[in-house]
Design a protein around this motif. Structure first.
Motif, PDB file in Angstrom:
ATOM      1  N   ILE A 162       0.804  -1.308  -0.106  1.00  0.00           N
ATOM      2  CA  ILE A 162       0.237   0.122   0.038  1.00  0.00           C
ATOM      3  C   ILE A 162       0.898   1.298   0.162  1.00  0.00           C
ATOM      4  O   ILE A 162       0.626   2.271  -0.536  1.00  0.00           O
ATOM      5  CB  ILE A 162      -0.890  -0.048   1.328  1.00  0.00           C
ATOM      6  N   LYS A 163       2.072   1.297   1.062  1.00  0.00           N
ATOM      7  CA  LYS A 163       3.002   2.305   0.803  1.00  0.00           C
ATOM      8  C   LYS A 163       3.453   2.560  -0.755  1.00  0.00           C
ATOM      9  O   LYS A 163       3.492   3.740  -1.117  1.00  0.00           O
ATOM     10  CB  LYS A 163       4.114   2.098   1.726  1.00  0.00           C
ATOM     11  N   LYS A 164       3.757   1.571  -1.516  1.00  0.00           N
ATOM     12  CA  LYS A 164       4.278   1.842  -2.886  1.00  0.00           C
ATOM     13  C   LYS A 164       3.248   2.330  -3.671  1.00  0.00           C
ATOM     14  O   LYS A 164       3.618   3.112  -4.490  1.00  0.00           O
ATOM     15  CB  LYS A 164       4.619   0.573  -3.245  1.00  0.00           C
ATOM     16  N   LEU A 165       2.077   1.860  -3.395  1.00  0.00           N
ATOM     17  CA  LEU A 165       0.958   2.368  -4.106  1.00  0.00           C
ATOM     18  C   LEU A 165       0.687   3.952  -4.052  1.00  0.00           C
ATOM     19  O   LEU A 165       0.288   4.810  -4.978  1.00  0.00           O
ATOM     20  CB  LEU A 165      -0.473   1.620  -4.130  1.00  0.00           C
ATOM     21  N   SER A 166       0.645   4.292  -2.658  1.00  0.00           N
ATOM     22  CA  SER A 166       0.687   5.869  -2.154  1.00  0.00           C
ATOM     23  C   SER A 166       1.843   6.680  -2.867  1.00  0.00           C
ATOM     24  O   SER A 166       1.165   7.663  -3.212  1.00  0.00           O
ATOM     25  CB  SER A 166       0.609   5.908  -0.622  1.00  0.00           C
ATOM     26  N   GLU A 167       2.860   6.035  -2.918  1.00  0.00           N
ATOM     27  CA  GLU A 167       4.079   6.923  -3.530  1.00  0.00           C
ATOM     28  C   GLU A 167       3.842   6.977  -4.978  1.00  0.00           C
ATOM     29  O   GLU A 167       4.070   8.134  -5.365  1.00  0.00           O
ATOM     30  CB  GLU A 167       5.407   6.323  -3.143  1.00  0.00           C
ATOM     31  N   TYR A 168       3.121   5.991  -5.448  1.00  0.00           N
ATOM     32  CA  TYR A 168       2.971   6.022  -6.892  1.00  0.00           C
ATOM     33  C   TYR A 168       1.952   7.078  -7.259  1.00  0.00           C
ATOM     34  O   TYR A 168       2.223   7.918  -8.201  1.00  0.00           O
ATOM     35  CB  TYR A 168       2.543   4.486  -7.433  1.00  0.00           C
ATOM     36  N   ILE A 169       0.814   7.392  -6.620  1.00  0.00           N
ATOM     37  CA  ILE A 169       0.005   7.957  -6.948  1.00  0.00           C
ATOM     38  C   ILE A 169       0.187   9.753  -6.562  1.00  0.00           C
ATOM     39  O   ILE A 169       0.017  10.525  -7.305  1.00  0.00           O
ATOM     40  CB  ILE A 169      -1.483   7.889  -6.283  1.00  0.00           C
ATOM     41  N   GLU A 170       1.188   9.643  -5.753  1.00  0.00           N
ATOM     42  CA  GLU A 170       1.746  11.007  -5.136  1.00  0.00           C
ATOM     43  C   GLU A 170       2.546  11.502  -6.252  1.00  0.00           C
ATOM     44  O   GLU A 170       2.662  12.541  -6.705  1.00  0.00           O
ATOM     45  CB  GLU A 170       2.542  10.803  -3.833  1.00  0.00           C
ATOM     46  N   ASN A 227       2.764  10.557  -9.494  1.00  0.00           N
ATOM     47  CA  ASN A 227       2.445  10.552 -10.559  1.00  0.00           C
ATOM     48  C   ASN A 227       0.835  11.034 -10.909  1.00  0.00           C
ATOM     49  O   ASN A 227       0.482  11.380 -12.046  1.00  0.00           O
ATOM     50  CB  ASN A 227       2.179   9.267 -11.315  1.00  0.00           C
ATOM     51  N   LYS A 228       0.386  11.652  -9.609  1.00  0.00           N
ATOM     52  CA  LYS A 228      -0.887  12.418 -10.172  1.00  0.00           C
ATOM     53  C   LYS A 228      -1.965  11.444 -10.378  1.00  0.00           C
ATOM     54  O   LYS A 228      -2.844  11.901 -11.112  1.00  0.00           O
ATOM     55  CB  LYS A 228      -0.620  13.743 -10.768  1.00  0.00           C
ATOM     56  N   ARG A 229      -1.982  10.416  -9.870  1.00  0.00           N
ATOM     57  CA  ARG A 229      -2.987   9.376 -10.150  1.00  0.00           C
ATOM     58  C   ARG A 229      -3.896   8.999  -8.981  1.00  0.00           C
ATOM     59  O   ARG A 229      -3.761   9.716  -7.999  1.00  0.00           O
ATOM     60  CB  ARG A 229      -2.478   8.391 -10.908  1.00  0.00           C
ATOM     61  N   SER A 230      -4.580   7.841  -9.251  1.00  0.00           N
ATOM     62  CA  SER A 230      -5.497   7.697  -8.058  1.00  0.00           C
ATOM     63  C   SER A 230      -5.402   6.479  -7.445  1.00  0.00           C
ATOM     64  O   SER A 230      -5.243   5.268  -8.254  1.00  0.00           O
ATOM     65  CB  SER A 230      -7.119   7.892  -8.431  1.00  0.00           C
ATOM     66  N   ALA A 231      -5.642   5.962  -6.299  1.00  0.00           N
ATOM     67  CA  ALA A 231      -5.864   4.854  -5.612  1.00  0.00           C
ATOM     68  C   ALA A 231      -7.565   4.705  -5.235  1.00  0.00           C
ATOM     69  O   ALA A 231      -8.064   5.716  -4.919  1.00  0.00           O
ATOM     70  CB  ALA A 231      -4.962   4.742  -4.368  1.00  0.00           C
ATOM     71  N   LEU A 233      -2.111   5.202   3.081  1.00  0.00           N
ATOM     72  CA  LEU A 233      -2.245   5.733   1.662  1.00  0.00           C
ATOM     73  C   LEU A 233      -2.155   7.534   2.114  1.00  0.00           C
ATOM     74  O   LEU A 233      -1.552   8.344   1.226  1.00  0.00           O
ATOM     75  CB  LEU A 233      -3.526   5.617   1.121  1.00  0.00           C
ATOM     76  N   CYS A 234      -2.894   8.112   3.070  1.00  0.00           N
ATOM     77  CA  CYS A 234      -2.695   9.416   3.418  1.00  0.00           C
ATOM     78  C   CYS A 234      -1.385   9.865   4.130  1.00  0.00           C
ATOM     79  O   CYS A 234      -0.757  10.955   3.535  1.00  0.00           O
ATOM     80  CB  CYS A 234      -3.588   9.777   4.567  1.00  0.00           C
ATOM     81  N   LYS A 235      -0.532   9.030   4.775  1.00  0.00           N
ATOM     82  CA  LYS A 235       0.675   9.304   5.088  1.00  0.00           C
ATOM     83  C   LYS A 235       1.610   9.679   3.849  1.00  0.00           C
ATOM     84  O   LYS A 235       2.458  10.546   3.970  1.00  0.00           O
ATOM     85  CB  LYS A 235       1.059   8.238   6.105  1.00  0.00           C
ATOM     86  N   ASN A 236       1.565   8.660   3.097  1.00  0.00           N
ATOM     87  CA  ASN A 236       2.368   8.645   1.874  1.00  0.00           C
ATOM     88  C   ASN A 236       2.263   9.416   0.758  1.00  0.00           C
ATOM     89  O   ASN A 236       2.628   9.525  -0.242  1.00  0.00           O
ATOM     90  CB  ASN A 236       2.788   7.210   1.682  1.00  0.00           C
ATOM     91  N   ALA A 237       1.011   9.802   0.622  1.00  0.00           N
ATOM     92  CA  ALA A 237       0.282  10.748  -0.587  1.00  0.00           C
ATOM     93  C   ALA A 237      -0.171  12.161   0.408  1.00  0.00           C
ATOM     94  O   ALA A 237      -1.325  12.338   0.190  1.00  0.00           O
ATOM     95  CB  ALA A 237      -0.522  10.102  -1.456  1.00  0.00           C
TER      96      ALA A 237
END
Length: 244
Positions: free
Chosen positions: A139-147, A149-153, A178-182
């Motif tokens: 989930i951390k990896k996903l949150s960093e990804y959306i942060e 790349n300006k995308r969505s989880a 998700l909130c912590k890492n984005a």
């Protein structure tokens, strides 16, 4: 009576649904491996468009309310109740401009044509619900990804779908990560109604003539609230919009 009528219609429906999954599996592979992310993303969008059209065979209709209120050009965390797999199909298509990436259970990552391939290669997070140590970095990896790349989880905090439409208590861990890492993200609560009626008889036959609604609520900027406030406001908005 509806259940009896649904048997022959459901056979046709599942043949079309399954055929769509099989056809788009190699299309996804070709798009990703020869043309890259954007082509693969388009193939997934249209896969879900055709899956939605398949559900029209059993009388299913859809309505997405307040999509214009969703911020653009920023990371997003869509938080919704979960009633059936049709939640996911509709969200991928109707929210396609936001590049939705799902937090999903790892079991879905294998054995399902098209679906499993997209979950493994489309940027989502596959988690083992029995192993929190595995879930946290995913989930951390996903949150960093959306942060970045300006995308969505997309996360369903109930953890599993509601079989009656009545919401279950929201779990906090996934959303908190998700909130912590984005930190620049917005949470967008969504209330889903009537999706559970598609599977009210189980996998077979399919419920007929259902109108699925997706209500988008006021976005919440993560940086403007403490996490307990975000959790309370998000769950409250989602639950208030559910008809049960």
């Amino acid at each position: 009576m509806q259940k009896l009528i649904s048997y022959p219609i459901s056979i046709i429906y599942y043949l079309c649904f399954g055929l769509t999954l099989v056809i788009f599996h190699p299309i996804q592979w070709i798009c990703l491996n020869l043309f890259g992310y954007q082509a693969h993303k388009k193939s997934v969008d249209y896969l879900n468009f055709f899956l939605l059209k398949c559900t029209n065979l059993v009388g299913t209709t859809y309505k997405f309310e307040n999509r214009d209120s969703i911020p653009q050009g920023v990371p997003l965390i869509f938080v919704a109740n979960h009633q059936s797999m049709y939640d996911i199909v509709a969200m991928i298509w109707y929210l396609r401009r936001f590049h939705c990436k799902f937090v999903s259970k790892k079991e879905l990552g294998k054995g399902i044509p098209s679906v499993s391939y997209n979950l493994r290669h489309g940027g989502g997070a596959l988690i083992d619900r029995k192993d929190p140590k595995q879930a946290i970095p995913e989930i951390k990896k996903l949150s960093e990804y959306i942060e970045n790349n300006k995308r969505s989880a997309v996360i369903f905090p109930e953890g599993t779908r509601s079989k009656t439409g009545k919401p279950k208590e929201f779990a906090q861990t996934g959303l908190k990560i998700l909130c912590k890492n984005a930190p620049s993200a917005y949470i967008v609560p969504i209330s889903i109604n009537n999706s559970w009626k598609m599977v009210k008889f189980g996998f077979f036959p399919v419920g007929l003539g259902n109108h699925l609604t997706f209500v988008v609520h006021k976005p919440l900027k993560v940086s403007e609230f403490s996490f307990p406030e975000l959790m309370e406001k998000t769950e409250s908005a989602v639950v208030k919009g559910i008809q049960f």
